[in-house]
Enzyme design. Structure first.
Site, PDB file in Angstrom:
ATOM      1  N   SER A 295     -20.615 -35.221 -26.624  1.00 29.33           N
ATOM      2  CA  SER A 295     -20.768 -33.767 -26.594  1.00 29.33           C
ATOM      3  C   SER A 295     -22.059 -33.376 -27.292  1.00 29.33           C
ATOM      4  O   SER A 295     -22.552 -34.100 -28.156  1.00 29.33           O
ATOM      5  CB  SER A 295     -19.573 -33.098 -27.273  1.00 29.33           C
ATOM      6  OG  SER A 295     -19.665 -31.694 -27.151  1.00 29.33           O
ATOM      7  N   ASP A 296     -22.575 -32.227 -26.911  1.00 23.98           N
ATOM      8  CA  ASP A 296     -23.746 -31.678 -27.573  1.00 23.98           C
ATOM      9  C   ASP A 296     -23.622 -30.164 -27.572  1.00 23.98           C
ATOM     10  O   ASP A 296     -23.172 -29.570 -26.591  1.00 23.98           O
ATOM     11  CB  ASP A 296     -25.039 -32.090 -26.853  1.00 23.98           C
ATOM     12  CG  ASP A 296     -26.256 -31.761 -27.691  1.00 23.98           C
ATOM     13  OD1 ASP A 296     -26.472 -32.459 -28.700  1.00 23.98           O
ATOM     14  OD2 ASP A 296     -26.974 -30.806 -27.358  1.00 23.98           O
ATOM     15  N   THR A 297     -23.994 -29.547 -28.684  1.00 27.23           N
ATOM     16  CA  THR A 297     -23.947 -28.093 -28.813  1.00 27.23           C
ATOM     17  C   THR A 297     -25.304 -27.598 -29.285  1.00 27.23           C
ATOM     18  O   THR A 297     -25.876 -28.160 -30.211  1.00 27.23           O
ATOM     19  CB  THR A 297     -22.850 -27.665 -29.816  1.00 27.23           C
ATOM     20  OG1 THR A 297     -21.590 -28.126 -29.348  1.00 27.23           O
ATOM     21  CG2 THR A 297     -22.815 -26.149 -29.978  1.00 27.23           C
TER      22      THR A 297
ATOM     23  N   ALA B 193     -22.052 -28.959 -24.031  1.00 28.43           N
ATOM     24  CA  ALA B 193     -21.732 -29.822 -22.896  1.00 28.43           C
ATOM     25  C   ALA B 193     -20.778 -30.893 -23.396  1.00 28.43           C
ATOM     26  O   ALA B 193     -20.888 -31.363 -24.532  1.00 28.43           O
ATOM     27  CB  ALA B 193     -22.983 -30.449 -22.316  1.00 28.43           C
TER      28      ALA B 193
END
Length: 191
Positions: free
Chosen positions: A65-67, A102
């Site tokens: 995940s990436d924020t 994502a």
């Protein structure tokens, strides 16, 4: 399942919905590409993290995940120092920005990535408030220089969308994605 992240917030959120997992952080280059749109960037980061760990564990489900915090089309990363944190918070004061996450799940040659956006509106902040908040140390490791789940909660006037997305992992969408890969939520037996 393997979580390809060392983020304590993602760990807490997955635990909150009863997902059983272990952690293996993925070490990747997180530099945005020239002219790369924010959605493409977070999706690429999430996939690269998941793929990197999945290479070592092809039979297991891996979640990456990436924020990112987006303001006026610019990706606001983690501040490099207190001055940058103050400058970021001054920019966000009284404004609406977007938190974009994502989530990618990879198992062998099967993969899927989704992205979720949440609008966050800050109340107007005085320079003194910003300095006092930065002095707490909380902004140091946070994209956009704040944590909605911590002391930074009082900076936020409102949100439109997923709260857990702003914390670091959109839970409704993540649970649906994990379901597609047969990873159960609401696990009740002891780990």
């Amino acid at each position: 399942m393997i979580l390809a992240s060392s983020s304590p917030r993602r760990r807490e959120l997955l635990t909150q919905i009863g997902v059983r997992f272990r952690i293996q952080a993925a070490d990747i280059d997180e530099t945005p590409l020239a002219e790369e749109p924010a959605v493409a960037y977070v999706e690429r980061m999430a996939l690269e993290k998941a793929r990197k760990v999945a290479e070592e564990h092809p039979q297991e489900v891996v979640l990456g995940s990436d924020t990112s915090v987006i303001f006026s089309g610019e990706i606001l990363g983690k501040p490099v120092n207190n001055r940058e944190a103050e400058e970021t918070l001054q920019r966000l004061s009284g404004q609406t920005h977007q938190v974009l996450s994502a989530v990618a799940v990879v198992k062998g040659d099967r993969e899927k990535v989704i992205s979720v956006a949440t609008e966050v509106t800050f109340r107007s902040l005085s320079d003194e408030e910003i300095a006092r908040y930065v002095a707490t140390g909380e902004p140091a490791d946070k994209a956009g220089s704040y944590g909605i789940q911590g002391m930074g909660a009082i900076l936020v006037a409102g949100i439109s969308g997923s709260y857990s997305n702003v914390v670091g992992l959109p839970l409704t969408e993540t649970a649906a994605l994990l379901n597609e890969f047969d990873v159960p939520v609401w696990h009740t037996e002891e780990l």
